[in-house]
Design a protein around this motif. Structure first.
Motif: not given
Ligand code: BGP
Length: 472
Positions: A24, A125, A341, A339, A427
């Motif tokens: 990432q 990861h 969430w 997101r 994303n």
């Molecule tokens: C976690 C992962 C990360 C990171 C984060 C944010 O689950 O370990 O790698 O990506 O989430 O989530 P996202 O990138 O899907 O918005």
């Protein structure tokens, strides 16, 4: 639970920092890094990557780590979690090691140490090398052996530079994404194969821990799990039972073997009923039993709320844990629409209490927690992103974490997701999580308001809590 306004002082030597991963943030670099599953996804599904941005460059930490480590210092980091890329060290997953990659990681880890930042190194990861994926990924025993060889090599090459090690970040991710919900390669829908992947990663983690012990390093080794405390809609026994199943599949499945060395009986029984048990040997179970983790990372983003199913299961649909429950949307919940969430700060407390009461209060830390927001540039004033919402998010969670520590939880630190805005799985750069903003066209970095807050937080080892910040 109501938390009083007060100065929230954290224990001495608390780890303040953040996390990200190689895929990432590093970019490809020039060491001859091998392709990974993300390159395979790109070949097949480039339309799924937000704005067509792949992992070629990302945040380019590879070339910029010297300046970025100064930014870590300026944002209060005393520790930082990164991952070591398997495909960079072994472009084919196994075979000849890439010496340039060893040189890069040694230089980068040394630079962190020289700047007073403890490196936490994670060994997987979501970034399976392509050659390994072609052999079956986590479904394959040969791939597990190659992974353990990679880990063993890391312990040997970087053991003097790493503060703590982690075998996996969110091992549930490859199961969910790769075999259930179609967001990670190999994009299969087959829960039975997913169970095998879950079992094999748990075994691979145990075998990596076994290898680690032979090196007799001063560091510890653990695992990082994404855990969502699970809440039933109501006290109705059917809702409660639904929550127990969700908890079993998504939390206990990895927690129990990682910490207790065995799988929950009810999970095994349920999988057996559906003919979903993985292939394993007695030796595998022994290895899992004898090589449990020494430290635990807790990734906490959102709670899981469930209710009893309101519709019948179609027995001809592929099996999913959701055969036992349905998601529940709590009225009035706080929500991050970018997101998707729920934001529920008390969840971090409940999670820590669970670890205290049911997992021997093992040494643990918050290894990820954070808030991704789209179009953050609209909050820019005088050249800086004024992300008060993120400061509020962090403070609210820390207030509950502080309470958990006061109530005896063995929590050693807090790592935010993330340091500089980084690339996210599919994303890409849509939602920004960083303490430092990134201009993806120029790679320019600018500390956000939250980065300044974080610096003060770390320096004072605490902050003044005025009550819950609610304006999201
Ligand atoms: C976690 C992962 C990360 C990171 C984060 C944010 O689950 O370990 O790698 O990506 O989430 O989530 P996202 O990138 O899907 O918005």
């Amino acid at each position: 639970m109501k938390i009083q306004a007060q100065f929230m002082a954290f224990p001495d030597d608390f780890w303040w920092g953040s996390a990200w991963s190689a895929e990432q943030a590093e970019g490809r670099g020039n060491t001859g890094k091998g392709r990974t599953q993300w390159d395979m996804s790109w070949d097949k599904y480039s339309h799924r990557f937000y704005q067509g941005i792949n992992t070629d460059t990302t945040t380019d930490f590879f070339h910029r780590y010297i300046d970025d480590i100064q930014l870590m210092k300026q944002t209060g980091h005393n520790s930082f979690r990164l991952s070591i890329s398997w495909a960079r060290l072994f472009p084919q997953g196994i075979g000849d090691i890439c010496q340039e990659a060893v040189t890069f990681y040694r230089a980068m880890l040394s630079e962190m140490m020289a700047n007073g930042i403890k490196p936490f190194a994670n060994l997987y990861h979501f970034d399976m090398p392509e050659a390994m994926m072609l052999m079956g990924g986590w479904e394959s025993r040969a791939v597990m052996d190659a992974y353990v060889h990679f880990c063993d090599t890391c312990f040997r090459e970087f053991g003097d530079l790493v503060y703590h090690w982690f075998t996996f970040n969110e091992p549930l991710g490859p199961v969910l994404g790769g075999y259930m919900e179609d967001f990670h390669y190999p994009n299969v829908i087959d829960f039975k194969r997913g169970v095998q992947v879950g079992f094999n990663t748990i075994l691979a983690s145990a075998l990596a821990i076994k290898a680690f012990k032979c090196h007799q390093l001063n560091s510890k080794i653990g695992i990082i799990l994404n855990l969502s405390p699970t809440y039933p809609r109501s006290e109705n026994p059917l809702d409660v039972e639904a929550a127990e199943y969700a908890d079993l599949f998504y939390n206990r499945s990895f927690l129990d073997p990682s910490i207790k060395g065995s799988f929950p009986g009810k999970l095994v029984e349920t999988l057996r009923e559906h003919n979903l048990l993985p292939l394993f040997t007695e030796q595998d179970l022994n290895d899992i039993r004898e090589n449990t983790v020494q430290i635990l990372g807790l990734n906490y983003y959102e709670p899981r709320r469930v209710k009893a199913r309101t519709s019948a299961v179609n027995p001809r649909s592929p099996f999913m844990p959701e055969w036992y429950f349905e998601s529940y949307v709590m009225p009035g919940r706080k929500f991050n629409p970018h997101r998707g969430w729920e934001i529920y700060e008390q969840g971090i407390y409940d999670l820590c209490i669970d670890i205290r009461d049911n997992y021997g209060n093992i040494e643990a830390f918050i290894s990820e927690n954070g808030m991704g927001v789209a179009n953050e540039e609209r909050f820019t004033h005088a050249g800086q992103v004024q992300d008060d919402y993120r400061i509020g998010f962090i403070q609210n969670h820390l207030a509950y974490l502080h309470q958990a520590i006061a109530d005896g939880c063995n929590i050693k630190g807090y790592h935010l997701w993330t340091f500089i805005d980084c690339w996210s799985w599919l994303n890409a750069y849509k939602n920004r999580y960083g303490l430092v903003s990134l201009n993806i066209n120029t790679q320019q970095r600018t500390i956000k308001k939250s980065g300044e807050f974080y610096q003060a937080l770390s320096q004072q080892n605490g902050f003044f809590f005025n009550g819950l910040y609610v304006d999201f």
